[in-house]
Design a protein around this motif. Structure first.
Motif, PDB file in Angstrom:
ATOM      1  N   THR A  10       0.858  -1.184   0.000  1.00 53.93           N
ATOM      2  CA  THR A  10       0.000   0.000   0.000  1.00 53.93           C
ATOM      3  C   THR A  10       0.892   1.232   0.000  1.00 53.93           C
ATOM      4  O   THR A  10       1.829   1.326   0.803  1.00 53.93           O
ATOM      5  CB  THR A  10      -0.927   0.004   1.233  1.00 53.93           C
ATOM      6  N   PHE A  11       0.620   2.141  -0.938  1.00 52.30           N
ATOM      7  CA  PHE A  11       1.397   3.378  -1.029  1.00 52.30           C
ATOM      8  C   PHE A  11       0.693   4.490  -0.248  1.00 52.30           C
ATOM      9  O   PHE A  11      -0.529   4.486  -0.127  1.00 52.30           O
ATOM     10  CB  PHE A  11       1.547   3.811  -2.497  1.00 52.30           C
ATOM     11  N   ASN A  12       1.454   5.440   0.222  1.00 51.98           N
ATOM     12  CA  ASN A  12       0.934   6.636   0.893  1.00 51.98           C
ATOM     13  C   ASN A  12      -0.060   6.315   2.013  1.00 51.98           C
ATOM     14  O   ASN A  12      -1.145   6.899   2.083  1.00 51.98           O
ATOM     15  CB  ASN A  12       0.259   7.568  -0.132  1.00 51.98           C
ATOM     16  N   GLU A  18      -3.816   7.239  -0.235  1.00 46.87           N
ATOM     17  CA  GLU A  18      -3.553   5.833   0.102  1.00 46.87           C
ATOM     18  C   GLU A  18      -4.070   4.923  -1.015  1.00 46.87           C
ATOM     19  O   GLU A  18      -5.186   5.086  -1.495  1.00 46.87           O
ATOM     20  CB  GLU A  18      -4.234   5.472   1.429  1.00 46.87           C
ATOM     21  N   LYS A  19      -3.203   3.990  -1.428  1.00 49.29           N
ATOM     22  CA  LYS A  19      -3.578   3.114  -2.544  1.00 49.29           C
ATOM     23  C   LYS A  19      -2.977   1.726  -2.329  1.00 49.29           C
ATOM     24  O   LYS A  19      -1.755   1.589  -2.224  1.00 49.29           O
ATOM     25  CB  LYS A  19      -3.061   3.722  -3.858  1.00 49.29           C
ATOM     26  N   THR A  20      -3.828   0.734  -2.241  1.00 49.61           N
ATOM     27  CA  THR A  20      -3.338  -0.641  -2.147  1.00 49.61           C
ATOM     28  C   THR A  20      -3.120  -1.156  -3.566  1.00 49.61           C
ATOM     29  O   THR A  20      -4.071  -1.424  -4.289  1.00 49.61           O
ATOM     30  CB  THR A  20      -4.333  -1.530  -1.389  1.00 49.61           C
ATOM     31  N   ALA A  21      -1.842  -1.234  -3.963  1.00 51.72           N
ATOM     32  CA  ALA A  21      -1.523  -1.592  -5.348  1.00 51.72           C
ATOM     33  C   ALA A  21      -1.375  -3.099  -5.519  1.00 51.72           C
ATOM     34  O   ALA A  21      -1.633  -3.633  -6.599  1.00 51.72           O
ATOM     35  CB  ALA A  21      -0.236  -0.893  -5.781  1.00 51.72           C
ATOM     36  N   LEU A  22      -0.926  -3.784  -4.473  1.00 54.57           N
ATOM     37  CA  LEU A  22      -0.844  -5.253  -4.497  1.00 54.57           C
ATOM     38  C   LEU A  22      -1.618  -5.762  -3.291  1.00 54.57           C
ATOM     39  O   LEU A  22      -1.430  -5.284  -2.176  1.00 54.57           O
ATOM     40  CB  LEU A  22       0.607  -5.726  -4.431  1.00 54.57           C
ATOM     41  N   ASN A  41      -5.446  -0.230 -16.495  1.00 56.07           N
ATOM     42  CA  ASN A  41      -4.589   0.808 -15.916  1.00 56.07           C
ATOM     43  C   ASN A  41      -4.676   0.729 -14.395  1.00 56.07           C
ATOM     44  O   ASN A  41      -5.773   0.681 -13.839  1.00 56.07           O
ATOM     45  CB  ASN A  41      -5.060   2.197 -16.359  1.00 56.07           C
ATOM     46  N   GLY A  42      -3.510   0.718 -13.761  1.00 59.96           N
ATOM     47  CA  GLY A  42      -3.480   0.734 -12.301  1.00 59.96           C
ATOM     48  C   GLY A  42      -3.791  -0.596 -11.644  1.00 59.96           C
ATOM     49  O   GLY A  42      -4.003  -0.673 -10.433  1.00 59.96           O
ATOM     50  N   ALA A  43      -3.811  -1.673 -12.431  1.00 63.00           N
ATOM     51  CA  ALA A  43      -4.120  -3.000 -11.877  1.00 63.00           C
ATOM     52  C   ALA A  43      -3.010  -3.510 -10.958  1.00 63.00           C
ATOM     53  O   ALA A  43      -3.232  -4.427 -10.166  1.00 63.00           O
ATOM     54  CB  ALA A  43      -4.356  -3.999 -13.008  1.00 63.00           C
ATOM     55  N   GLY A  44      -1.807  -2.932 -11.111  1.00 70.08           N
ATOM     56  CA  GLY A  44      -0.687  -3.349 -10.256  1.00 70.08           C
ATOM     57  C   GLY A  44       0.377  -4.141 -10.989  1.00 70.08           C
ATOM     58  O   GLY A  44       1.267  -4.720 -10.369  1.00 70.08           O
ATOM     59  N   LYS A  45       0.334  -4.121 -12.324  1.00 68.68           N
ATOM     60  CA  LYS A  45       1.281  -4.909 -13.118  1.00 68.68           C
ATOM     61  C   LYS A  45       2.726  -4.444 -12.888  1.00 68.68           C
ATOM     62  O   LYS A  45       3.600  -5.243 -12.554  1.00 68.68           O
ATOM     63  CB  LYS A  45       0.918  -4.805 -14.614  1.00 68.68           C
ATOM     64  N   SER A  46       2.958  -3.144 -13.090  1.00 67.28           N
ATOM     65  CA  SER A  46       4.321  -2.625 -12.898  1.00 67.28           C
ATOM     66  C   SER A  46       4.736  -2.757 -11.437  1.00 67.28           C
ATOM     67  O   SER A  46       5.909  -3.038 -11.136  1.00 67.28           O
ATOM     68  CB  SER A  46       4.384  -1.149 -13.308  1.00 67.28           C
ATOM     69  N   THR A  47       3.788  -2.572 -10.546  1.00 61.60           N
ATOM     70  CA  THR A  47       4.092  -2.684  -9.118  1.00 61.60           C
ATOM     71  C   THR A  47       4.558  -4.103  -8.774  1.00 61.60           C
ATOM     72  O   THR A  47       5.472  -4.278  -7.968  1.00 61.60           O
ATOM     73  CB  THR A  47       2.857  -2.288  -8.282  1.00 61.60           C
ATOM     74  N   MET A  48       3.952  -5.099  -9.418  1.00 60.66           N
ATOM     75  CA  MET A  48       4.387  -6.479  -9.186  1.00 60.66           C
ATOM     76  C   MET A  48       5.864  -6.643  -9.593  1.00 60.66           C
ATOM     77  O   MET A  48       6.658  -7.225  -8.850  1.00 60.66           O
ATOM     78  CB  MET A  48       3.510  -7.455  -9.977  1.00 60.66           C
ATOM     79  N   ASP A 259     -10.125   1.966 -21.013  1.00 58.91           N
ATOM     80  CA  ASP A 259      -8.852   1.372 -20.640  1.00 58.91           C
ATOM     81  C   ASP A 259      -7.924   1.227 -21.838  1.00 58.91           C
ATOM     82  O   ASP A 259      -8.360   0.935 -22.933  1.00 58.91           O
ATOM     83  CB  ASP A 259      -9.090   0.022 -19.981  1.00 58.91           C
ATOM     84  N   ARG A 260      -6.631   1.418 -21.593  1.00 52.94           N
ATOM     85  CA  ARG A 260      -5.633   1.323 -22.649  1.00 52.94           C
ATOM     86  C   ARG A 260      -5.639  -0.063 -23.291  1.00 52.94           C
ATOM     87  O   ARG A 260      -5.400  -0.234 -24.460  1.00 52.94           O
ATOM     88  CB  ARG A 260      -4.248   1.586 -22.040  1.00 52.94           C
ATOM     89  N   MET A 261      -5.930  -1.072 -22.455  1.00 51.69           N
ATOM     90  CA  MET A 261      -5.979  -2.440 -22.951  1.00 51.69           C
ATOM     91  C   MET A 261      -7.081  -2.576 -24.012  1.00 51.69           C
ATOM     92  O   MET A 261      -6.963  -3.333 -24.957  1.00 51.69           O
ATOM     93  CB  MET A 261      -6.265  -3.371 -21.763  1.00 51.69           C
TER      94      MET A 261
HETATM   95  N1  ATP Z   1       5.663   4.520  -6.108  1.00 53.09           N
HETATM   96  C1  ATP Z   1       4.335   4.701  -6.044  1.00 53.09           C
HETATM   97  N2  ATP Z   1       3.796   5.617  -5.209  1.00 53.09           N
HETATM   98  C2  ATP Z   1       2.465   5.792  -5.114  1.00 53.09           C
HETATM   99  N3  ATP Z   1       1.565   5.096  -5.826  1.00 53.09           N
HETATM  100  C3  ATP Z   1       2.031   4.181  -6.682  1.00 53.09           C
HETATM  101  C4  ATP Z   1       3.436   3.931  -6.852  1.00 53.09           C
HETATM  102  N4  ATP Z   1       3.597   2.961  -7.770  1.00 53.09           N
HETATM  103  C5  ATP Z   1       2.355   2.628  -8.175  1.00 53.09           C
HETATM  104  N5  ATP Z   1       1.415   3.333  -7.528  1.00 53.09           N
HETATM  105  C6  ATP Z   1      -0.050   3.198  -7.678  1.00 53.09           C
HETATM  106  O1  ATP Z   1      -0.361   1.825  -7.610  1.00 53.09           O
HETATM  107  C7  ATP Z   1      -1.387   1.485  -8.545  1.00 53.09           C
HETATM  108  C8  ATP Z   1      -0.888   0.415  -9.471  1.00 53.09           C
HETATM  109  O2  ATP Z   1       0.056   0.993 -10.350  1.00 53.09           O
HETATM  110  P1  ATP Z   1       0.861   0.200 -11.470  1.00 53.09           P
HETATM  111  O3  ATP Z   1       1.840   1.158 -12.036  1.00 53.09           O
HETATM  112  O4  ATP Z   1       1.381  -1.053 -10.914  1.00 53.09           O
HETATM  113  O5  ATP Z   1      -0.285  -0.129 -12.521  1.00 53.09           O
HETATM  114  P2  ATP Z   1      -0.171  -0.885 -13.911  1.00 53.09           P
HETATM  115  O6  ATP Z   1      -1.028  -2.097 -13.821  1.00 53.09           O
HETATM  116  O7  ATP Z   1       1.239  -1.061 -14.288  1.00 53.09           O
HETATM  117  O8  ATP Z   1      -0.924   0.138 -14.869  1.00 53.09           O
HETATM  118  P3  ATP Z   1      -0.572   0.722 -16.332  1.00 53.09           P
HETATM  119  O9  ATP Z   1      -1.228  -0.198 -17.304  1.00 53.09           O
HETATM  120  O10 ATP Z   1      -1.197   2.058 -16.327  1.00 53.09           O
HETATM  121  O11 ATP Z   1       0.918   0.758 -16.476  1.00 53.09           O
HETATM  122  C9  ATP Z   1      -1.752   2.785  -9.230  1.00 53.09           C
HETATM  123  O12 ATP Z   1      -2.876   3.327  -8.598  1.00 53.09           O
HETATM  124  C10 ATP Z   1      -0.536   3.652  -9.026  1.00 53.09           C
HETATM  125  O13 ATP Z   1      -0.875   5.000  -9.025  1.00 53.09           O
END
Ligand code: ATP
Ligand code: MG
Length: 264
Positions: A10-12, A18-22, A41-48, A259-261
């Motif tokens: 969870t960020f912030n 506050e955002k639970t990304a994973l 968008n924002g599903a958490g792919k890059s965060t994973m 969605d971009r997808m």
């Molecule tokens: N370092 C960070 N600080 C705060 N919030 C973050 C951070 N990294 C990701 N997030 C948030 O976490 C959520 C998931 O983001 P993520 O980048 O993983 O999405 P994604 O699935 O890769 O989407 P996209 O297709 O847009 O690239 C989003 O709401 C994003 O704003």
């Protein structure tokens, strides 16, 4: 090769942002698995991928790479196990240096970080062989400055460099998204060849559902920080874009029009 067990991030925390990304995400990859990852968008792919790379520590859960518990390892200590390529063709290579200089740096990763005593004949031959795999004619341009290459050529070179020292895990975050469709297809072909040649374990994020179906042996769909669909082998080969749309619609309640997808 990769074992992600119920990780959360969870960020912030405690702020309005506050955002639970994973959210309790688990993923297990066998040696040689090539998994494509889709999701809105924002599903958490890059965060994973950032969690695997150790960009910051996860709040909960455990991450193992090839049986090594890396959950508490800082990013620079995990880097030796990983190859990463991002969306932006400008990152990952040094523009003011030649192709062979860039490759020398990548191939000496973990060894002395110096170009002296110069690049040997043996190295040059090896670099040419490796560049040939890309099928972009770069093997004849060893001394060209990387800054002069096209986005696609540069991205392909980045990919090659990321895999020169066979990584345990190759992480690709929409590495063809910034390229025109024809160039993207070429870089994807090169990706397939490199992964197959070295029998790499790889995760490739894409927002292109067709690419997600056409590449790799497994496909996962993410939604709200979790994997909601996971398909492999013959079943994956038979998938159609309409099947994925249906899955996505079920998960998101039809709320995905922009969605971009969907737009790709
Ligand atoms: N370092 C960070 N600080 C705060 N919030 C973050 C951070 N990294 C990701 N997030 C948030 O976490 C959520 C998931 O983001 P993520 O980048 O993983 O999405 P994604 O699935 O890769 O989407 P996209 O297709 O847009 O690239 C989003 O709401 C994003 O704003
Ligand atoms: Mg992303």
């Amino acid at each position: 090769m990769l074992n992600i067990k119920e990780i959360s991030k969870t960020f912030n925390v405690g702020t309005v942002n506050e955002k639970t990304a994973l959210n309790g995400l688990s993923l297990h990859l066998e040696d040689g698995d090539f998994v494509t990852v889709i999701g809105g968008n924002g599903a958490g792919k890059s965060t994973m991928l950032n969690a695997v790379a150790g960009v910051w520590p996860v709040d909960e859960g455990r991450i193992e790479i090839d049986g090594i518990n890396v959950t508490r390892l800082p990013e620079f200590k995990r880097a030796r196990y990983l190859g990463r390529v991002f969306q932006d063709p400008m990152t990952g290579t040094a523009a003011s240096m030649q192709i062979e200089e860039n490759m020398a740096l990548a191939s000496r990763r973990g060894a002395l970080r110096t170009l002296r005593p110069g690049i040997t004949h043996k190295e040059r031959t090896l670099f040419q062989e490796q560049l040939r795999i890309l099928d972009l004619g770069l093997e004849d341009r060893l001394t060209s400055k990387v800054g002069l290459l096209s986005g696609g050529q540069r991205q392909a070179l980045t990919l090659l460099m990321a895999t020169l020292k066979k990584p345990k895990l190759l992480l690709l975050d929409e590495h063809t998204a910034a390229l025109d469709p024809k160039t993207a297809a070429k870089v994807l072909d090169a990706t397939d060849r490199i992964i197959a040649k070295d029998h790499l374990t790889a995760i490739m994020i894409t927002h292109n559902m067709k690419d997600a179906i056409a590449h790799g042996n497994r496909l996962v769909m993410m939604y709200e920080g979790r994997i909601i669909y996971d398909v492999a082998g013959e079943e994956k080969k038979k998938l159609k874009v309409s099947d994925l749309l249906e899955k996505f619609e079920q998960a998101s309640g039809g709320n995905f029009a922009n969605d971009r997808m969907m737009l790709s």
